[in-house]
Design a protein around this motif. Structure first.
Motif, PDB file in Angstrom:
ATOM      1  N   ALA B  30      -5.308  51.196  -2.321  1.00 34.68           N
ATOM      2  CA  ALA B  30      -4.582  50.169  -1.567  1.00 34.68           C
ATOM      3  C   ALA B  30      -5.275  48.823  -1.687  1.00 34.68           C
ATOM      4  CB  ALA B  30      -4.502  50.585  -0.101  1.00 34.68           C
ATOM      5  N   GLU B  31      -4.493  47.756  -1.486  1.00 41.90           N
ATOM      6  CA  GLU B  31      -5.067  46.404  -1.560  1.00 41.90           C
ATOM      7  C   GLU B  31      -4.996  45.683  -0.218  1.00 41.90           C
ATOM      8  OE1 GLU B  31      -3.320  44.429  -4.922  1.00 41.90           O
ATOM      9  OE2 GLU B  31      -4.317  45.765  -6.336  1.00 41.90           O
ATOM     10  N   THR B  32      -3.810  45.656   0.401  1.00 40.92           N
ATOM     11  CA  THR B  32      -3.696  44.940   1.678  1.00 40.92           C
ATOM     12  C   THR B  32      -4.129  45.841   2.844  1.00 40.92           C
ATOM     13  OG1 THR B  32      -1.446  45.664   2.147  1.00 40.92           O
ATOM     14  CG2 THR B  32      -1.677  43.720   0.751  1.00 40.92           C
ATOM     15  N   VAL B  33      -4.346  45.221   3.993  1.00 39.96           N
ATOM     16  CA  VAL B  33      -4.760  45.985   5.178  1.00 39.96           C
ATOM     17  C   VAL B  33      -3.690  47.008   5.549  1.00 39.96           C
ATOM     18  CG1 VAL B  33      -5.417  45.822   7.612  1.00 39.96           C
ATOM     19  CG2 VAL B  33      -6.123  44.048   6.029  1.00 39.96           C
ATOM     20  N   GLU B  34      -2.421  46.578   5.500  1.00 38.38           N
ATOM     21  CA  GLU B  34      -1.338  47.499   5.867  1.00 38.38           C
ATOM     22  C   GLU B  34      -1.245  48.675   4.899  1.00 38.38           C
ATOM     23  OE1 GLU B  34      -0.928  44.173   6.007  1.00 38.38           O
ATOM     24  OE2 GLU B  34       0.421  43.602   7.649  1.00 38.38           O
ATOM     25  N   GLN B  35      -1.435  48.394   3.616  1.00 38.08           N
ATOM     26  CA  GLN B  35      -1.425  49.494   2.629  1.00 38.08           C
ATOM     27  C   GLN B  35      -2.579  50.460   2.901  1.00 38.08           C
ATOM     28  OE1 GLN B  35      -1.679  47.388  -1.081  1.00 38.08           O
ATOM     29  NE2 GLN B  35       0.449  46.710  -1.020  1.00 38.08           N
ATOM     30  N   LYS B  36      -3.764  49.896   3.212  1.00 38.61           N
ATOM     31  CA  LYS B  36      -4.919  50.759   3.516  1.00 38.61           C
ATOM     32  C   LYS B  36      -4.648  51.594   4.761  1.00 38.61           C
ATOM     33  CE  LYS B  36      -8.451  47.870   1.405  1.00 38.61           C
ATOM     34  NZ  LYS B  36      -9.526  46.901   1.630  1.00 38.61           N
ATOM     35  N   ALA B  37      -3.973  50.957   5.751  1.00 40.53           N
ATOM     36  CA  ALA B  37      -3.665  51.678   6.990  1.00 40.53           C
ATOM     37  C   ALA B  37      -2.727  52.851   6.704  1.00 40.53           C
ATOM     38  CB  ALA B  37      -3.041  50.726   8.001  1.00 40.53           C
ATOM     39  N   LEU B  38      -1.697  52.607   5.878  1.00 41.74           N
ATOM     40  CA  LEU B  38      -0.784  53.711   5.549  1.00 41.74           C
ATOM     41  C   LEU B  38      -1.526  54.789   4.749  1.00 41.74           C
ATOM     42  CD1 LEU B  38       2.055  54.980   5.519  1.00 41.74           C
ATOM     43  CD2 LEU B  38       2.481  53.779   3.362  1.00 41.74           C
ATOM     44  N   ALA B  39      -2.400  54.357   3.828  1.00 39.92           N
ATOM     45  CA  ALA B  39      -3.155  55.323   3.015  1.00 39.92           C
ATOM     46  C   ALA B  39      -4.032  56.201   3.909  1.00 39.92           C
ATOM     47  CB  ALA B  39      -4.002  54.581   1.991  1.00 39.92           C
ATOM     48  N   ALA B  40      -4.710  55.572   4.880  1.00 42.48           N
ATOM     49  CA  ALA B  40      -5.590  56.334   5.775  1.00 42.48           C
ATOM     50  C   ALA B  40      -4.766  57.239   6.697  1.00 42.48           C
ATOM     51  CB  ALA B  40      -6.448  55.378   6.600  1.00 42.48           C
ATOM     52  N   TYR B  41      -3.701  56.670   7.259  1.00 46.69           N
ATOM     53  CA  TYR B  41      -2.849  57.444   8.187  1.00 46.69           C
ATOM     54  C   TYR B  41      -2.216  58.639   7.464  1.00 46.69           C
ATOM     55  CZ  TYR B  41       0.715  58.261  11.791  1.00 46.69           C
ATOM     56  OH  TYR B  41       1.509  58.822  12.766  1.00 46.69           O
ATOM     57  N   GLY B  42      -1.653  58.371   6.289  1.00 48.31           N
ATOM     58  CA  GLY B  42      -1.015  59.447   5.521  1.00 48.31           C
ATOM     59  C   GLY B  42      -2.017  60.510   5.093  1.00 48.31           C
ATOM     60  N   SER B  43      -3.236  60.085   4.720  1.00 53.55           N
ATOM     61  CA  SER B  43      -4.261  61.055   4.305  1.00 53.55           C
ATOM     62  C   SER B  43      -4.657  61.957   5.468  1.00 53.55           C
ATOM     63  CB  SER B  43      -5.500  60.328   3.781  1.00 53.55           C
ATOM     64  OG  SER B  43      -5.181  59.575   2.639  1.00 53.55           O
ATOM     65  N   LEU B  44      -4.783  61.356   6.661  1.00 53.17           N
ATOM     66  CA  LEU B  44      -5.104  62.167   7.844  1.00 53.17           C
ATOM     67  C   LEU B  44      -3.999  63.194   8.101  1.00 53.17           C
ATOM     68  CD1 LEU B  44      -6.435  59.399  10.288  1.00 53.17           C
ATOM     69  CD2 LEU B  44      -7.776  61.271   9.333  1.00 53.17           C
ATOM     70  N   VAL B  45      -2.754  62.739   7.993  1.00 51.87           N
ATOM     71  CA  VAL B  45      -1.623  63.643   8.263  1.00 51.87           C
ATOM     72  C   VAL B  45      -1.569  64.757   7.213  1.00 51.87           C
ATOM     73  CG1 VAL B  45       0.896  63.797   8.407  1.00 51.87           C
ATOM     74  CG2 VAL B  45      -0.295  61.868   9.468  1.00 51.87           C
ATOM     75  N   ILE B  46      -1.773  64.398   5.944  1.00 60.25           N
ATOM     76  CA  ILE B  46      -1.757  65.418   4.883  1.00 60.25           C
ATOM     77  C   ILE B  46      -2.859  66.453   5.142  1.00 60.25           C
ATOM     78  CG2 ILE B  46      -2.281  65.787   2.425  1.00 60.25           C
ATOM     79  CD1 ILE B  46      -0.766  63.100   1.908  1.00 60.25           C
ATOM     80  N   TRP B 116     -10.037  50.042  12.095  1.00 62.18           N
ATOM     81  CA  TRP B 116      -9.588  51.435  12.218  1.00 62.18           C
ATOM     82  C   TRP B 116      -9.639  52.141  10.851  1.00 62.18           C
ATOM     83  CZ3 TRP B 116      -5.491  53.950   9.855  1.00 62.18           C
ATOM     84  CH2 TRP B 116      -5.331  55.287  10.250  1.00 62.18           C
ATOM     85  N   VAL B 117      -9.227  51.450   9.796  1.00 64.00           N
ATOM     86  CA  VAL B 117      -9.275  52.047   8.447  1.00 64.00           C
ATOM     87  C   VAL B 117     -10.711  52.431   8.105  1.00 64.00           C
ATOM     88  CG1 VAL B 117      -8.944  51.625   5.981  1.00 64.00           C
ATOM     89  CG2 VAL B 117      -7.216  50.846   7.610  1.00 64.00           C
ATOM     90  N   THR B 118     -11.656  51.554   8.444  1.00 66.09           N
ATOM     91  CA  THR B 118     -13.071  51.828   8.161  1.00 66.09           C
ATOM     92  C   THR B 118     -13.538  53.080   8.909  1.00 66.09           C
ATOM     93  OG1 THR B 118     -13.427  49.461   7.902  1.00 66.09           O
ATOM     94  CG2 THR B 118     -15.388  50.804   8.208  1.00 66.09           C
ATOM     95  N   ARG B 119     -13.048  53.241  10.140  1.00 64.91           N
ATOM     96  CA  ARG B 119     -13.421  54.439  10.917  1.00 64.91           C
ATOM     97  C   ARG B 119     -12.732  55.693  10.383  1.00 64.91           C
ATOM     98  NH1 ARG B 119     -11.590  54.300  16.224  1.00 64.91           N
ATOM     99  NH2 ARG B 119     -10.475  52.352  15.921  1.00 64.91           N
ATOM    100  N   ALA B 120     -11.526  55.527   9.861  1.00 64.76           N
ATOM    101  CA  ALA B 120     -10.747  56.690   9.418  1.00 64.76           C
ATOM    102  C   ALA B 120     -11.242  57.248   8.089  1.00 64.76           C
ATOM    103  CB  ALA B 120      -9.268  56.305   9.306  1.00 64.76           C
ATOM    104  N   ASP B 121     -11.762  56.382   7.231  1.00 68.16           N
ATOM    105  CA  ASP B 121     -12.131  56.808   5.871  1.00 68.16           C
ATOM    106  C   ASP B 121     -13.075  58.018   5.865  1.00 68.16           C
ATOM    107  OD1 ASP B 121     -12.142  56.826   3.158  1.00 68.16           O
ATOM    108  OD2 ASP B 121     -13.180  54.937   2.878  1.00 68.16           O
TER     109      ASP B 121
END
Lengths: 112, 135
Positions: B30-46, B116-121
């Motif tokens: 991901a490049e933007t903050v929102e893209q990173k947020a979706l990447a982190a959120y989706g990865s957690l859900v997966i 939040w993305v930094t904490r989720a990674d």
């Protein structure tokens, strides 16, 4: 079934067979552990495949310069709710098998 | 000894599984903050979905199931916090588009989402580890 799962299944069959030196209590323990490992590896591989697919989706979004829409998040929110329902059921099941804590009623204080 | 031979097989196969799973990190794409947020959120859900699949047949030992349940509950709580941070950023962006003087509020919301993305990674990595071996 992939190559690793096939190999593990074959090994589990092999050590279960007394002719091949299996069949002892220790070998039976190995069978149980191998079966768990097969399940976990399958889970790991499915996760890797799902993450790979999702990473490609994110990469395409970044390449196109698009930000995600709220609908993208809602899709995952629904999936999380469904998954956590299964987790909650598993938690209740595991808890029901835990030994009950000792009850005070069963060990009343003795009068002197 | 049968046990020693199979311990070696275990280690070798676990390493194969670990390398297969570690190769994919949607957040890094991901490049933007929102893209990173979706990447982190989706990865957690997966990750939570895969744990649910492991738990569904009730064949794993109870101690392994308990560890998987604990990891999935932590991940779900973090995912919920991430969704709230994303929704705040969306609201702040809409306000900014209507009134440019709210730029500060949008910046604060995006910093919060990035935090939040930094904490989720690392939690995504924990999830993958739990699924790989539940060791």
């Amino acid at each position: 079934m992939d190559a690793i799962t096939l190999a593990l299944t074959a090994l589990a069959t092999l050590i279960r067979n007394p002719i091949t030196g299996g069949g002892s209590i220790r070998a039976e323990e190995n069978v149980r552990l191998l079966q768990h490992l097969i399940q976990l590896i399958q889970g790991g591989r499915k996760t890797a495949e799902a993450l790979k697919e999702f990473a490609e989706r994110i990469e395409a979004m970044a390449a196109a310069g698009h930000n995600p829409s709220p609908r993208d998040f809602t899709e995952f929110e629904d999936r999380l709710t469904a998954a956590m329902t299964v987790v909650a059921e598993a938690k209740a099941r595991v808890r029901s098998r835990e030994p009950a804590p000792p009850s005070d009623d069963l060990n009343p204080p003795m009068d002197q | 000894m049968v046990s020693r031979a199979f311990a070696q097989v275990w280690i070798a196969l676990a390493l194969v599984a670990i390398s297969a799973c570690a190769a994919f990190n949607p957040i890094s794409r991901a490049e933007t903050v929102e893209q990173k947020a979706l990447a982190a959120y989706g990865s957690l859900v997966i990750g939570v979905e895969q744990i649910a699949e492991l738990l569904r047949p009730d064949t794993l030992p109870d101690d392994v199931q308990s560890r998987l349940i604990a990891v999935s509950e932590r991940s779900a709580a973090l995912a919920t916090a991430g969704l709230a941070a994303y929704n705040q950023a969306q609201t702040a962006r809409a306000q900014f588009e209507a009134d440019a003087s709210t730029q500060g509020r949008l910046n604060a919301a995006l910093i919060n989402l990035d935090s939040w993305v930094t904490r989720a990674d690392p939690v995504v990595d924990d999830l993958k580890s739990a699924i790989r071996g539940a060791q």
